[in-house]
Design a protein around this motif. Structure first.
Motif, PDB file in Angstrom:
ATOM      1  N   MET A 194       0.845  -1.205   0.000  1.00 25.42           N
ATOM      2  CA  MET A 194       0.000   0.000   0.000  1.00 25.42           C
ATOM      3  C   MET A 194       0.874   1.247   0.000  1.00 25.42           C
ATOM      4  O   MET A 194       1.790   1.391   0.825  1.00 25.42           O
ATOM      5  N   ASN A 195       0.584   2.136  -0.947  1.00 23.50           N
ATOM      6  CA  ASN A 195       1.322   3.405  -1.036  1.00 23.50           C
ATOM      7  C   ASN A 195       0.582   4.452  -0.211  1.00 23.50           C
ATOM      8  O   ASN A 195      -0.262   5.192  -0.721  1.00 23.50           O
ATOM      9  N   LEU A 196       0.895   4.509   1.077  1.00 23.17           N
ATOM     10  CA  LEU A 196       0.189   5.407   1.991  1.00 23.17           C
ATOM     11  C   LEU A 196       0.423   6.860   1.635  1.00 23.17           C
ATOM     12  O   LEU A 196      -0.470   7.704   1.775  1.00 23.17           O
ATOM     13  N   ALA A 197       1.612   7.201   1.149  1.00 22.71           N
ATOM     14  CA  ALA A 197       1.943   8.590   0.824  1.00 22.71           C
ATOM     15  C   ALA A 197       1.034   9.143  -0.268  1.00 22.71           C
ATOM     16  O   ALA A 197       0.654  10.316  -0.246  1.00 22.71           O
ATOM     17  N   SER A 198       0.661   8.286  -1.248  1.00 20.82           N
ATOM     18  CA  SER A 198      -0.210   8.762  -2.331  1.00 20.82           C
ATOM     19  C   SER A 198      -1.602   9.103  -1.815  1.00 20.82           C
ATOM     20  O   SER A 198      -2.231  10.059  -2.287  1.00 20.82           O
ATOM     21  N   TYR A 199      -2.105   8.340  -0.828  1.00 18.83           N
ATOM     22  CA  TYR A 199      -3.422   8.641  -0.255  1.00 18.83           C
ATOM     23  C   TYR A 199      -3.389   9.950   0.532  1.00 18.83           C
ATOM     24  O   TYR A 199      -4.335  10.746   0.484  1.00 18.83           O
ATOM     25  N   ILE A 200      -2.305  10.175   1.275  1.00 18.19           N
ATOM     26  CA  ILE A 200      -2.152  11.452   1.998  1.00 18.19           C
ATOM     27  C   ILE A 200      -2.098  12.600   1.008  1.00 18.19           C
ATOM     28  O   ILE A 200      -2.715  13.663   1.197  1.00 18.19           O
ATOM     29  N   ASN A 201      -1.364  12.378  -0.078  1.00 19.13           N
ATOM     30  CA  ASN A 201      -1.217  13.400  -1.117  1.00 19.13           C
ATOM     31  C   ASN A 201      -2.581  13.769  -1.725  1.00 19.13           C
ATOM     32  O   ASN A 201      -2.893  14.952  -1.932  1.00 19.13           O
ATOM     33  N   ASP A 202      -3.414  12.779  -1.998  1.00 20.34           N
ATOM     34  CA  ASP A 202      -4.742  13.029  -2.577  1.00 20.34           C
ATOM     35  C   ASP A 202      -5.620  13.851  -1.636  1.00 20.34           C
ATOM     36  O   ASP A 202      -6.322  14.775  -2.066  1.00 20.34           O
ATOM     37  N   LEU A 203      -5.579  13.528  -0.351  1.00 22.91           N
ATOM     38  CA  LEU A 203      -6.450  14.202   0.615  1.00 22.91           C
ATOM     39  C   LEU A 203      -6.039  15.647   0.859  1.00 22.91           C
ATOM     40  O   LEU A 203      -6.886  16.491   1.164  1.00 22.91           O
ATOM     41  N   LEU A 204      -4.750  15.951   0.712  1.00 19.86           N
ATOM     42  CA  LEU A 204      -4.284  17.312   0.967  1.00 19.86           C
ATOM     43  C   LEU A 204      -4.791  18.304  -0.076  1.00 19.86           C
ATOM     44  O   LEU A 204      -4.784  19.513   0.162  1.00 19.86           O
ATOM     45  N   TYR A 205      -5.227  17.821  -1.239  1.00 16.44           N
ATOM     46  CA  TYR A 205      -5.826  18.712  -2.220  1.00 16.44           C
ATOM     47  C   TYR A 205      -7.216  19.168  -1.778  1.00 16.44           C
ATOM     48  O   TYR A 205      -7.691  20.225  -2.191  1.00 16.44           O
ATOM     49  N   ARG A 206      -7.880  18.365  -0.920  1.00 16.40           N
ATOM     50  CA  ARG A 206      -9.254  18.673  -0.503  1.00 16.40           C
ATOM     51  C   ARG A 206      -9.368  19.126   0.945  1.00 16.40           C
ATOM     52  O   ARG A 206     -10.340  19.789   1.312  1.00 16.40           O
ATOM     53  N   TYR A 207      -8.396  18.771   1.785  1.00 13.51           N
ATOM     54  CA  TYR A 207      -8.488  19.087   3.208  1.00 13.51           C
ATOM     55  C   TYR A 207      -7.222  19.815   3.667  1.00 13.51           C
ATOM     56  O   TYR A 207      -6.149  19.655   3.078  1.00 13.51           O
ATOM     57  N   ASP A 208      -7.377  20.595   4.731  1.00 15.45           N
ATOM     58  CA  ASP A 208      -6.248  21.366   5.268  1.00 15.45           C
ATOM     59  C   ASP A 208      -5.399  20.566   6.244  1.00 15.45           C
ATOM     60  O   ASP A 208      -4.306  20.998   6.601  1.00 15.45           O
ATOM     61  N   CYS A 209      -5.902  19.441   6.707  1.00 18.20           N
ATOM     62  CA  CYS A 209      -5.151  18.632   7.677  1.00 18.20           C
ATOM     63  C   CYS A 209      -5.454  17.152   7.451  1.00 18.20           C
ATOM     64  O   CYS A 209      -6.619  16.763   7.371  1.00 18.20           O
ATOM     65  N   VAL A 210      -4.401  16.338   7.339  1.00 17.84           N
ATOM     66  CA  VAL A 210      -4.543  14.887   7.204  1.00 17.84           C
ATOM     67  C   VAL A 210      -3.703  14.252   8.301  1.00 17.84           C
ATOM     68  O   VAL A 210      -2.481  14.432   8.348  1.00 17.84           O
ATOM     69  N   ILE A 211      -4.366  13.515   9.199  1.00 17.00           N
ATOM     70  CA  ILE A 211      -3.685  12.899  10.338  1.00 17.00           C
ATOM     71  C   ILE A 211      -3.372  11.441  10.026  1.00 17.00           C
ATOM     72  O   ILE A 211      -4.252  10.677   9.621  1.00 17.00           O
ATOM     73  N   VAL A 212      -2.103  11.072  10.221  1.00 17.64           N
ATOM     74  CA  VAL A 212      -1.673   9.678  10.112  1.00 17.64           C
ATOM     75  C   VAL A 212      -1.663   9.109  11.530  1.00 17.64           C
ATOM     76  O   VAL A 212      -0.866   9.560  12.367  1.00 17.64           O
ATOM     77  N   PRO A 213      -2.549   8.163  11.849  1.00 20.00           N
ATOM     78  CA  PRO A 213      -2.648   7.647  13.226  1.00 20.00           C
ATOM     79  C   PRO A 213      -1.310   7.129  13.751  1.00 20.00           C
ATOM     80  O   PRO A 213      -0.553   6.472  13.029  1.00 20.00           O
ATOM     81  N   ASN A 214      -1.022   7.501  14.990  1.00 17.54           N
ATOM     82  CA  ASN A 214       0.186   7.051  15.699  1.00 17.54           C
ATOM     83  C   ASN A 214       1.474   7.537  15.026  1.00 17.54           C
ATOM     84  O   ASN A 214       2.537   6.968  15.246  1.00 17.54           O
ATOM     85  N   PHE A 215       1.365   8.623  14.228  1.00 16.35           N
ATOM     86  CA  PHE A 215       2.565   9.145  13.562  1.00 16.35           C
ATOM     87  C   PHE A 215       2.608  10.673  13.600  1.00 16.35           C
ATOM     88  O   PHE A 215       3.546  11.258  14.135  1.00 16.35           O
ATOM     89  N   GLY A 216       1.612  11.340  13.039  1.00 12.73           N
ATOM     90  CA  GLY A 216       1.598  12.802  13.019  1.00 12.73           C
ATOM     91  C   GLY A 216       0.644  13.329  11.960  1.00 12.73           C
ATOM     92  O   GLY A 216       0.030  12.556  11.209  1.00 12.73           O
ATOM     93  N   GLY A 217       0.504  14.641  11.898  1.00 12.65           N
ATOM     94  CA  GLY A 217      -0.422  15.265  10.966  1.00 12.65           C
ATOM     95  C   GLY A 217       0.291  16.168   9.977  1.00 12.65           C
ATOM     96  O   GLY A 217       1.215  16.895  10.327  1.00 12.65           O
ATOM     97  N   PHE A 218      -0.172  16.127   8.719  1.00 11.20           N
ATOM     98  CA  PHE A 218       0.326  17.014   7.676  1.00 11.20           C
ATOM     99  C   PHE A 218      -0.683  18.147   7.504  1.00 11.20           C
ATOM    100  O   PHE A 218      -1.862  17.908   7.238  1.00 11.20           O
ATOM    101  N   ILE A 219      -0.221  19.391   7.669  1.00 11.66           N
ATOM    102  CA  ILE A 219      -1.095  20.568   7.683  1.00 11.66           C
ATOM    103  C   ILE A 219      -0.711  21.476   6.530  1.00 11.66           C
ATOM    104  O   ILE A 219       0.471  21.676   6.239  1.00 11.66           O
TER     105      ILE A 219
END
Length: 301
Positions: free
Chosen positions: A1-26
């Motif tokens: 699973m390419n987790l980074a690509s899913y985070i990348n997709d969500l950042l186009y639509r949302y201001d914050c994407v939280i990766v559980p037990n790791f951290g949030g990209f804002i």
């Protein structure tokens, strides 16, 4: 699973994407800017930052992975945790590249250092816009000549005497009217001041008598006890998810409530709130053992 690509997709639509037990990209919006040294014009964009304290699962990333991979919510959660664990292990010795987001590393104090990828613009309003280089424009600056007043000596000294007398008389007449008006205005102000003073004396000397006073009503107000200790169940980006979590906890017997929105824009939900720190700590240990290991104690004073 390419987790980074899913985070990348969500950042186009949302201001914050939280990766559980790791951290949030804002993402934070940055206005268009001009580099005067290179004459380059940059369109509006979103600047990415990383916060390791935003690590409580809000459901956004897990739901998106589960839908994209066509797997269950629990399976998506496990896959994400496996990917996060591999990231943490690699971070101990190397710098990791998280897809198109940027690179992440640890400094000597074991603090996260995130270097965002500035070539990717996550602001959809600027889609298709790129850096533009323009030629330098040298604007013509016109020199303003100072104005020099020229006085004709003949005209200055050639004014007839009778015109001087007429002008002087007009000035004196105007001053006379102005003085008369000022005298009348001062007189009116003095009359108004005397009337106001007399009215104030009447008001001060007046007495008011109420023949049938209303009965006195005593109100017993119960002072609400402050509860600054909160056992947190989670922080959610969407208020609807926070309300669902409160209803779930109330069905389980908890006095759950929504505490409000924190400085990262997430809605915090508490299992229960306490006025005593010892009771709050005991409740936290019990909840961590029986309900959720991710529960933590928040103190608001």
């Amino acid at each position: 699973m390419n987790l980074a690509s899913y985070i990348n997709d969500l950042l186009y639509r949302y201001d914050c994407v939280i990766v559980p037990n790791f951290g949030g990209f804002i993402t934070n919006k940055v206005s268009a800017k001009i580099n005067e040294n290179t004459n380059s014009i940059y369109p509006p964009s979103k600047k990415i930052s990383f916060n390791k304290h935003l690590n409580v699962n809000d459901g956004l990333l897990v739901n998106y992975v589960a839908t994209s991979e066509n797997i269950s919510y629990d399976k998506a959660t496990k896959d994400i945790l496996n990917c996060v664990n591999s990231w943490k292990i690699e971070l101990q010795t190397n710098t990791i590249t998280i897809g198109a987001l940027g690179s992440l590393s640890l400094n000597e104090s074991k603090q996260y250092i995130f270097e965002p990828n500035t070539k990717v613009n996550y602001l959809t309003d600027s889609f298709g816009l790129s850096e533009v280089e323009s030629t330098k424009v040298d604007r013509y600056k016109e020199k303003v000549k100072p104005l020099v007043a020229v006085v004709n000596k003949k005209e200055k000294t050639g004014i007839p005497t009778f015109i001087k007398y007429v002008a002087t008389a007009a000035i004196l007449l105007t001053l006379g009217f102005a003085g008369n008006n000022m005298y009348q205005q001062n007189e009116q102000k003095e009359i108004l001041a005397n009337q106001e003073k007399a009215l104030e004396e009447k008001i001060q000397s007046a007495t008011f008598v109420i023949s049938n006073p209303l009965p006195t009503i005593e109100l017993n107000v119960v002072k609400e006890v402050e509860k600054p200790y909160h056992v947190i169940a989670g922080a959610f980006q969407f208020p609807e998810n926070a309300k669902k979590k409160v209803n779930q906890l109330k069905k389980k017997g908890f006095k759950a409530s929504i505490l409000g929105v924190n400085k990262w824009g997430l809605t915090e939900v508490a299992f229960e709130s306490f006025s005593d720190k010892n009771k709050a700590t005991n409740a936290l240990y019990k909840i961590q053992d029986t309900v959720s290991k991710d529960a933590w104690l928040l103190i608001k004073k």
